[in-house]
Design a protein around this motif. Structure first.
Motif, PDB file in Angstrom:
ATOM      1  N   GLN A 198       8.463  44.044  57.766  1.00  0.00           N
ATOM      2  CA  GLN A 198       9.441  43.373  56.916  1.00  0.00           C
ATOM      3  C   GLN A 198      10.003  44.322  55.855  1.00  0.00           C
ATOM      4  OE1 GLN A 198      10.670  40.286  57.643  1.00  0.00           O
ATOM      5  NE2 GLN A 198       9.396  40.724  59.418  1.00  0.00           N
ATOM      6  N   ILE A 199       9.143  45.158  55.279  1.00  0.00           N
ATOM      7  CA  ILE A 199       9.610  46.159  54.301  1.00  0.00           C
ATOM      8  C   ILE A 199      10.600  47.109  54.972  1.00  0.00           C
ATOM      9  CG2 ILE A 199       8.898  48.175  52.925  1.00  0.00           C
ATOM     10  CD1 ILE A 199       8.161  45.683  51.488  1.00  0.00           C
ATOM     11  N   GLN A 200      10.244  47.601  56.146  1.00  0.00           N
ATOM     12  CA  GLN A 200      11.111  48.547  56.851  1.00  0.00           C
ATOM     13  C   GLN A 200      12.447  47.905  57.224  1.00  0.00           C
ATOM     14  OE1 GLN A 200       9.488  50.067  60.506  1.00  0.00           O
ATOM     15  NE2 GLN A 200      11.146  51.536  60.785  1.00  0.00           N
ATOM     16  N   LEU A 201      12.410  46.706  57.796  1.00  0.00           N
ATOM     17  CA  LEU A 201      13.658  46.026  58.153  1.00  0.00           C
ATOM     18  C   LEU A 201      14.509  45.759  56.914  1.00  0.00           C
ATOM     19  CD1 LEU A 201      12.473  43.445  60.838  1.00  0.00           C
ATOM     20  CD2 LEU A 201      14.111  45.295  61.169  1.00  0.00           C
ATOM     21  N   GLY A 202      13.873  45.337  55.832  1.00  0.00           N
ATOM     22  CA  GLY A 202      14.609  45.082  54.595  1.00  0.00           C
ATOM     23  C   GLY A 202      15.310  46.327  54.082  1.00  0.00           C
TER      24      GLY A 202
ATOM     25  N   ALA B 110      -2.848  42.264  61.542  1.00  0.00           N
ATOM     26  CA  ALA B 110      -1.565  41.682  61.947  1.00  0.00           C
ATOM     27  C   ALA B 110      -0.695  41.405  60.732  1.00  0.00           C
ATOM     28  CB  ALA B 110      -1.795  40.402  62.752  1.00  0.00           C
ATOM     29  N   MET B 111      -1.301  40.920  59.670  1.00  0.00           N
ATOM     30  CA  MET B 111      -0.549  40.662  58.441  1.00  0.00           C
ATOM     31  C   MET B 111      -0.017  41.963  57.844  1.00  0.00           C
ATOM     32  SD  MET B 111      -0.227  37.512  57.948  1.00  0.00           S
ATOM     33  CE  MET B 111       0.430  37.566  56.315  1.00  0.00           C
ATOM     34  N   GLN B 112      -0.818  42.999  57.923  1.00  0.00           N
ATOM     35  CA  GLN B 112      -0.394  44.299  57.399  1.00  0.00           C
ATOM     36  C   GLN B 112       0.785  44.838  58.207  1.00  0.00           C
ATOM     37  OE1 GLN B 112      -3.527  47.249  57.351  1.00  0.00           O
ATOM     38  NE2 GLN B 112      -2.846  47.963  55.344  1.00  0.00           N
TER      39      GLN B 112
ATOM     40  N   PHE C  75       3.850  42.813  57.280  1.00  0.00           N
ATOM     41  CA  PHE C  75       4.304  43.220  55.954  1.00  0.00           C
ATOM     42  C   PHE C  75       5.108  44.522  56.033  1.00  0.00           C
ATOM     43  CE2 PHE C  75       3.418  45.986  52.293  1.00  0.00           C
ATOM     44  CZ  PHE C  75       4.025  45.254  51.290  1.00  0.00           C
ATOM     45  N   LEU C  76       4.551  45.526  56.706  1.00  0.00           N
ATOM     46  CA  LEU C  76       5.232  46.823  56.821  1.00  0.00           C
ATOM     47  C   LEU C  76       6.538  46.697  57.607  1.00  0.00           C
ATOM     48  CD1 LEU C  76       2.159  49.151  57.421  1.00  0.00           C
ATOM     49  CD2 LEU C  76       3.541  48.933  55.340  1.00  0.00           C
TER      50      LEU C  76
END
Length: 155
Positions: free
Chosen positions: A77-81, A69-71, A74-75
């Motif tokens: 958030q990177i994509q949205l950013g 779930a954390m992974q 993380f992914l």
């Protein structure tokens, strides 16, 4: 006195026509207002801003003990950013990247990669915003009963 169907039909038709005329008249008055477009633009910007803010955490925070779930978080958030930065929304993009850095187990390596791939001004904005984002995530996780981030995970 009994009304015939024809009279009743005419009365309903006339009432419908009057209502439609009323709607058209006030729509024209609204559109003639010199501030209409400005108000409409402000309302749309506010709605977009609220939608961006509601996505700030990218949905519910994952359980810190669930590695998968954390992974995913993380992914996501990177994509949205990256998407928001590409769209020109620097503040929201940096916010999402900051959340990704805050939950990353290898913070220094991720910051090194981001420093090499991002313009310096955006990277400095990320560094400035990182403590605020980390604290907000920590507070949100504590409020939701989740485990808090370890100090070495957030720098």
């Amino acid at each position: 006195m009994e009304l015939s169907r024809t009279t009743l039909g005419l009365a309903v038709g006339l009432a419908g026509t009057l209502f439609l005329g009323y709607c058209v008249y006030f729509d024209q008055q609204r559109r003639k207002d010199p501030l209409f477009k400005k108000k409409l633009r402000e309302r749309r910007e506010k709605a977009q801003h609220n939608a961006t803010r509601s996505r700030t955490l990218g949905g519910p925070l994952p359980d810190m003990s669930d590695h998968e779930a954390m992974q995913r978080f993380f992914l996501q958030q990177i994509q949205l950013g990256e998407e928001l930065l590409a769209a020109g929304d620097l503040e929201a993009g940096v916010e999402h990247l900051g959340q990704a850095v805050a939950v990353c187990g290898q913070t220094q390596q991720l910051l090194g990669v981001l420093q090499q791939t991002m313009p310096a001004s955006i990277f400095h904005l990320l560094l400035k915003k990182l403590p605020e984002v980390s604290e907000r995530l920590r507070a949100s996780m504590t409020a939701n009963g989740g485990t808090t981030l370890q100090e070495e995970d957030v720098e």
